[in-house]
Design a protein around this motif. Structure first.
Motif, short mmCIF file in Angstrom:
data_model
loop_
_atom_site.label_atom_id
_atom_site.label_comp_id
_atom_site.label_asym_id
_atom_site.label_seq_id
_atom_site.Cartn_x
_atom_site.Cartn_y
_atom_site.Cartn_z
N LEU A 136 36.75 19.82 -19.66
CA LEU A 136 36.36 20.88 -18.74
C LEU A 136 37.26 22.11 -18.84
O LEU A 136 36.88 23.21 -18.42
N LEU A 137 38.46 21.95 -19.39
CA LEU A 137 39.44 23.04 -19.42
C LEU A 137 38.92 24.31 -20.11
O LEU A 137 39.16 25.41 -19.60
N PRO A 138 38.21 24.24 -21.24
CA PRO A 138 37.74 25.47 -21.88
C PRO A 138 36.79 26.30 -21.01
O PRO A 138 36.67 27.50 -21.20
N SER A 139 36.14 25.68 -20.04
CA SER A 139 35.21 26.41 -19.18
C SER A 139 35.89 27.00 -17.94
O SER A 139 35.25 27.71 -17.17
N MET A 140 37.16 26.71 -17.76
CA MET A 140 37.90 27.23 -16.61
C MET A 140 38.56 28.56 -16.93
O MET A 140 38.83 28.85 -18.10
N PRO A 141 38.85 29.36 -15.89
CA PRO A 141 39.67 30.55 -16.13
C PRO A 141 41.00 30.13 -16.77
O PRO A 141 41.54 29.06 -16.44
N LYS A 142 41.54 30.95 -17.67
CA LYS A 142 42.73 30.60 -18.43
C LYS A 142 43.91 30.19 -17.55
O LYS A 142 44.55 29.17 -17.81
N ASP A 143 44.18 30.94 -16.49
CA ASP A 143 45.34 30.60 -15.64
C ASP A 143 45.17 29.25 -14.95
O ASP A 143 46.10 28.47 -14.84
N GLU A 144 43.96 28.95 -14.54
CA GLU A 144 43.67 27.66 -13.91
C GLU A 144 43.81 26.53 -14.92
O GLU A 144 44.43 25.50 -14.64
N ALA A 145 43.23 26.70 -16.10
CA ALA A 145 43.32 25.69 -17.15
C ALA A 145 44.77 25.46 -17.56
O ALA A 145 45.20 24.31 -17.73
N ASP A 146 45.55 26.54 -17.69
CA ASP A 146 46.97 26.41 -18.04
C ASP A 146 47.73 25.64 -16.97
O ASP A 146 48.61 24.84 -17.29
N ARG A 147 47.40 25.87 -15.71
CA ARG A 147 48.07 25.15 -14.62
C ARG A 147 47.79 23.64 -14.72
O ARG A 147 48.69 22.83 -14.57
#
Length: 155
Positions: A136-147
């Motif tokens: 699911l990470l690729p579909s999240m905003p970058k800052d959220e996925a990085d967190r």
């Protein structure tokens, strides 16, 4: 971020075809299905690691994700307050249904250790397992996925 809040957000963000406290979080696509299938296989392959840690009690926020089928639809739910006995996990459903109607939040449920789709726990501020979140990470905003990536004990 407090661990309980972290755990709650993780539950909200990691349903495969599932939901959380509201159906707005229902995830029905936008991820690589082969990666999701591999994530579920990995969780099942490594479930004995989860069971060993659960029995030790050294970590916190133990949960297993289970698929529930109803009338040809499948929805994934996190079980919390999990125990493992007689080769089965027992816990309480921690999500409101968004598709299926045969379970409810808070319902006690038991499933075999190979009937799960994922597992997770927190130890030392790091998240172990929760493999179904990764597709699911690729579909999240970058800052959220990085967190979330920073929370994983083993990316």
């Amino acid at each position: 971020m407090k661990l309980q809040t972290l755990f709650t957000w993780t539950i909200l963000a990691t349903t495969t075809v599932g939901c959380s406290s509201s159906t707005e979080t229902l995830v029905v696509g936008g991820y690589d299905e082969a990666e999701m299938a591999a994530a579920t296989s990995r969780a099942i392959d490594e479930v004995d690691l989860f069971i060993a840690d659960l029995k030790s009690g050294r970590s916190e926020n133990y949960a297993v994700k289970v698929p529930i089928d109803d009338s040809g639809e499948t929805e994934h739910f996190w079980l919390v307050d999990v125990v493992f006995s007689n080769n089965k996990f027992t816990g309480k459903i921690d999500n409101e249904p968004g598709i299926v109607t045969n379970v409810r939040m808070g319902q006690k449920l038991s499933v075999g250790k190979t009937e799960i789709s994922d597992w997770m726990y927190i130890q030392g501020g790091k998240m172990f397992g929760n493999y179904t979140m990764r597709p699911l990470l690729p579909s999240m905003p970058k800052d959220e996925a990085d967190r979330f990536r920073a929370m994983f004990a083993n990316p």
